[in-house]
Scaffold this active site. Structure first.
Site, PDB file in Angstrom:
ATOM      1  N   SER A 147       0.857  -1.193   0.000  1.00  0.00           N
ATOM      2  CA  SER A 147       0.000   0.000   0.000  1.00  0.00           C
ATOM      3  C   SER A 147       0.887   1.234   0.000  1.00  0.00           C
ATOM      4  CB  SER A 147      -0.895   0.007   1.248  1.00  0.00           C
ATOM      5  OG  SER A 147      -1.519   1.276   1.429  1.00  0.00           O
ATOM      6  N   TYR A 160      -1.706  -0.425  10.248  1.00  0.00           N
ATOM      7  CA  TYR A 160      -1.809  -0.806   8.838  1.00  0.00           C
ATOM      8  C   TYR A 160      -0.521  -0.425   8.101  1.00  0.00           C
ATOM      9  CZ  TYR A 160      -3.784  -1.224   4.132  1.00  0.00           C
ATOM     10  OH  TYR A 160      -4.024  -1.587   2.831  1.00  0.00           O
ATOM     11  N   LYS A 164       2.216  -2.910   6.035  1.00  0.00           N
ATOM     12  CA  LYS A 164       2.569  -2.789   4.627  1.00  0.00           C
ATOM     13  C   LYS A 164       4.038  -2.415   4.435  1.00  0.00           C
ATOM     14  CE  LYS A 164      -1.472  -3.954   3.149  1.00  0.00           C
ATOM     15  NZ  LYS A 164      -1.657  -5.251   2.463  1.00  0.00           N
ATOM     16  N   ILE A 193      -8.151   3.024  -4.214  1.00  0.00           N
ATOM     17  CA  ILE A 193      -8.803   2.166  -5.206  1.00  0.00           C
ATOM     18  C   ILE A 193     -10.226   1.856  -4.767  1.00  0.00           C
ATOM     19  CG2 ILE A 193      -8.572   0.068  -6.573  1.00  0.00           C
ATOM     20  CD1 ILE A 193      -6.099   1.975  -6.651  1.00  0.00           C
TER      21      ILE A 193
END
Length: 255
Positions: A147, A160, A164, A193
């Site tokens: 990400s 998060y 990543k 996205i």
């Protein structure tokens, strides 16, 4: 005739391939001629994705697997090889999102929940794939979905971002370690996205109004935007490409 993107006769595994970015990758791969196995966590969703891939004219199968479970991954990989034959590319795409949380309020349980799938899941999957590819001596391609949170400060999403960032570092290490076996390792860093996972955020007018103007291409990304990079990284066109991070973000991180 030069056909570097023809994947006929080759097989790919895509974890989290039953929706979102993983499904976009799988759609591209089957249309380029690859046989595709997808792993998902929900049977109905996985069955629907397999049907959609077959409707494109491709050979596709699906399995249910919790990538955070070491034994489940080993068992699913063995079943994948039994069903599909040798695996030439493995896309570790399965992941979980996180609820925005201040570090001062974050529980250890929430931090570990994200790492279990986003980091442990990639480790379990790539270890199984690497063992298989080394044994068959045909080389291969390992591709992890990370990400843009791996390269920029993800405020209130430190758990998060940490997951990543770990994935990109892991991939670089594998690129060096496995090159002698003809195995390449690269990561893909998606920006904003449109998927089931991001639907709630994109439906927030305040969020969309703040973020979309920062995307130079002035649109959200779509799952179809990941078909080309998946084909490239599985194909012979990328035979000398390893250890790289591919930003697919419409220019977001450059603005």
């Amino acid at each position: 005739m030069f056909k570097p993107f023809d994947l006929s006769g080759r097989t790919a595994l895509v974890t989290g391939g039953n929706g979102g970015i993983g499904l976009g990758m799988a759609q591209g791969l089957v249309q380029a001629g690859a046989n595709v196995m997808i792993w998902g966590s929900r049977q109905e969703k996985t069955d629907a994705a397999v049907a959609a891939l077959r409707a494109l004219g491709g050979t596709a199968e699906g399995l249910i697997c919790d990538v955070g479970d070491e034994q489940a991954v080993n068992d699913a990989f063995a079943r994948t090889v039994q069903t599909m034959g040798p695996i030439h590319a493995c896309f570790a795409n399965a992941g979980v999102s996180s609820k925005p949380t201040r570090i001062t309020d974050m529980s250890a349980e929430e931090f570990r929940r994200v790492q279990r799938v986003n980091v442990d899941g990639v480790f379990h999957t790539f270890r199984a794939a690497a063992r298989h590819m080394i044994e068959h001596e045909e080389g291969g391609s390992l591709v992890a979905t990370a990400s843009t949170a791996a390269v920029e400060g993800a405020a209130r999403n430190s758990h998060y971002g940490a997951s990543k960032g770990a994935v990109t570092s892991y991939v670089r290490a594998l690129a060096v370690e496995l090159a002698r076996h003809g195995i390449r390792a690269n990561s893909i860093l998606p920006g904003w996205i449109e998927t089931e996972m991001t639907a709630r955020a994109f439906g927030d007018e305040r969020f969309a109004g703040a973020v979309l103007p920062r995307v130079p291409m002035r649109r959200w990304g779509s799952i179809e935007d990941f078909a080309g990079i998946a084909i490239y990284l599985m194909s012979s066109a990328s035979s000398y490409t390893t250890g790289e991070q591919f930003l697919i973000d419409g220019g977001y991180t450059k603005f």
